[in-house]
Design a protein around this motif. Sequence first.
Motif, PDB file in Angstrom:
ATOM      1  N   LYS A 178     -28.660 -13.252  76.259  1.00 58.24           N
ATOM      2  CA  LYS A 178     -29.899 -13.839  76.770  1.00 58.24           C
ATOM      3  C   LYS A 178     -30.586 -12.894  77.751  1.00 58.24           C
ATOM      4  O   LYS A 178     -31.799 -12.643  77.661  1.00 58.24           O
ATOM      5  N   ASP A 179     -29.803 -12.351  78.685  1.00 58.81           N
ATOM      6  CA  ASP A 179     -30.376 -11.394  79.630  1.00 58.81           C
ATOM      7  C   ASP A 179     -30.882 -10.151  78.906  1.00 58.81           C
ATOM      8  O   ASP A 179     -31.930  -9.596  79.254  1.00 58.81           O
ATOM      9  N   LEU A 180     -30.137  -9.695  77.900  1.00 58.89           N
ATOM     10  CA  LEU A 180     -30.562  -8.511  77.156  1.00 58.89           C
ATOM     11  C   LEU A 180     -31.878  -8.775  76.450  1.00 58.89           C
ATOM     12  O   LEU A 180     -32.791  -7.930  76.472  1.00 58.89           O
ATOM     13  N   TRP A 181     -32.019  -9.918  75.815  1.00 61.60           N
ATOM     14  CA  TRP A 181     -33.287 -10.277  75.161  1.00 61.60           C
ATOM     15  C   TRP A 181     -34.445 -10.182  76.152  1.00 61.60           C
ATOM     16  O   TRP A 181     -35.490  -9.593  75.848  1.00 61.60           O
ATOM     17  N   ILE A 239     -34.728  -2.547  63.995  1.00 63.78           N
ATOM     18  CA  ILE A 239     -34.136  -3.466  63.011  1.00 63.78           C
ATOM     19  C   ILE A 239     -33.719  -4.806  63.606  1.00 63.78           C
ATOM     20  O   ILE A 239     -33.513  -5.770  62.863  1.00 63.78           O
ATOM     21  N   HIS A 240     -33.590  -4.894  64.917  1.00 63.62           N
ATOM     22  CA  HIS A 240     -33.238  -6.169  65.543  1.00 63.62           C
ATOM     23  C   HIS A 240     -34.450  -6.926  66.079  1.00 63.62           C
ATOM     24  O   HIS A 240     -34.326  -8.117  66.392  1.00 63.62           O
ATOM     25  N   SER A 262     -37.237 -14.500  66.702  1.00 64.49           N
ATOM     26  CA  SER A 262     -37.132 -15.420  67.833  1.00 64.49           C
ATOM     27  C   SER A 262     -35.962 -15.029  68.726  1.00 64.49           C
ATOM     28  O   SER A 262     -35.040 -14.314  68.295  1.00 64.49           O
ATOM     29  N   GLU A 263     -35.988 -15.530  69.954  1.00 60.85           N
ATOM     30  CA  GLU A 263     -34.860 -15.288  70.848  1.00 60.85           C
ATOM     31  C   GLU A 263     -33.566 -15.839  70.253  1.00 60.85           C
ATOM     32  O   GLU A 263     -32.531 -15.171  70.285  1.00 60.85           O
ATOM     33  N   ALA A 317     -32.729 -16.314  67.102  1.00 57.54           N
ATOM     34  CA  ALA A 317     -32.265 -15.510  65.975  1.00 57.54           C
ATOM     35  C   ALA A 317     -31.690 -14.181  66.457  1.00 57.54           C
ATOM     36  O   ALA A 317     -30.653 -13.714  65.948  1.00 57.54           O
ATOM     37  N   TYR A 318     -32.356 -13.578  67.435  1.00 56.65           N
ATOM     38  CA  TYR A 318     -31.849 -12.320  67.969  1.00 56.65           C
ATOM     39  C   TYR A 318     -30.477 -12.515  68.587  1.00 56.65           C
ATOM     40  O   TYR A 318     -29.527 -11.763  68.306  1.00 56.65           O
ATOM     41  N   ARG A 319     -30.343 -13.540  69.428  1.00 54.32           N
ATOM     42  CA  ARG A 319     -29.077 -13.750  70.122  1.00 54.32           C
ATOM     43  C   ARG A 319     -27.956 -14.078  69.141  1.00 54.32           C
ATOM     44  O   ARG A 319     -26.807 -13.641  69.341  1.00 54.32           O
ATOM     45  N   GLU A 320     -28.265 -14.799  68.098  1.00 55.52           N
ATOM     46  CA  GLU A 320     -27.237 -15.124  67.107  1.00 55.52           C
ATOM     47  C   GLU A 320     -26.703 -13.866  66.446  1.00 55.52           C
ATOM     48  O   GLU A 320     -25.485 -13.671  66.336  1.00 55.52           O
ATOM     49  N   GLN A 321     -27.620 -12.975  66.000  1.00 55.96           N
ATOM     50  CA  GLN A 321     -27.144 -11.757  65.342  1.00 55.96           C
ATOM     51  C   GLN A 321     -26.465 -10.817  66.327  1.00 55.96           C
ATOM     52  O   GLN A 321     -25.462 -10.165  65.987  1.00 55.96           O
ATOM     53  N   ARG A 322     -26.942 -10.773  67.577  1.00 53.64           N
ATOM     54  CA  ARG A 322     -26.313  -9.914  68.577  1.00 53.64           C
ATOM     55  C   ARG A 322     -24.903 -10.402  68.884  1.00 53.64           C
ATOM     56  O   ARG A 322     -23.932  -9.624  68.920  1.00 53.64           O
TER      57      ARG A 322
END
Length: 298
Positions: free
Chosen positions: A194-197, A239-240, A246-247, A249-254
Amino acid sequence: MKNIVRYSPSTGSGSPDVWGIYEADTGSIQYIVADPQTREAALVDVVQNFDPHSAKTDFSSADQVLALAKENNLKITWVLDTHPHADHLMASWYLKEQTKAPNAIGEKVCEIAELWSDYYNLPNTFEPTTDFDYLFKEGDSFKIGELEVNVWLSPGHTLGSITYIVGDAAFVHDTFMYPDSGTSRADFPGGSSKDLWNSLQRILALPENTRLFVGHDYGKGGRDPQWEATVAQHKASNIHLAGSVSEAAYREQRDERDATLALPDRMLHALQVNLRAGKLPEPEADGHRYFKIPANRF
């Protein structure tokens, strides 16, 4: 063999010259950032070489960086790190001794030191306020020659990572990777997807021509190492993040990706050194220095 060096010239008034020096053993990129007018310069995230098989250290990469600065008639006025690295030993203290320039990192290194004091069972051992001359906080600024440097807190990879923004150049460490490799992991102690996003989105709000200089590259698909791309390039092809990700979707793949990753092979050696600004543990009674490695903690 010498590390790969590439030069990214100033684009005009207020823009720095940047040299990237690739350290192949850890896929790390070390930087020299300089004011073209005054020839004053800072060193960023320089590596202390380490062989994890023999626990041997040396400063060949740091010496190459210093030689490159000398070849270009640069005066080193800052020794900077973006965070306490998990994959390589930093050369901060050595460079401070060699150049007489102050060394600096983000102020939240003190919180990271508390966290890792527990993992190593080394209470009252790490003293960042003593080992670093400056502990930058969000919103601080300083100068390299006549160029102003702005400091942003950019947590996610670690809780205390910071970004240095110098004109149209930003040193974004372990947030972004090169666009074809996406972004960096966020699963180390104190890390957070979350912080990285949030850190990534803030960096992407910089002007589109801002040169983003990343902390690592691993030559994806066998290509040559790469470490510079603009904000616009990341928006278009990272690619990410490209498109309307969305946040969630990003967090899920990360998070899913991070769950598959092993610890870096130097991590447990590196943190106890980097929280001392690159100094090895103090010599014991026999005059030798020893690493302390926690068993079954990870």
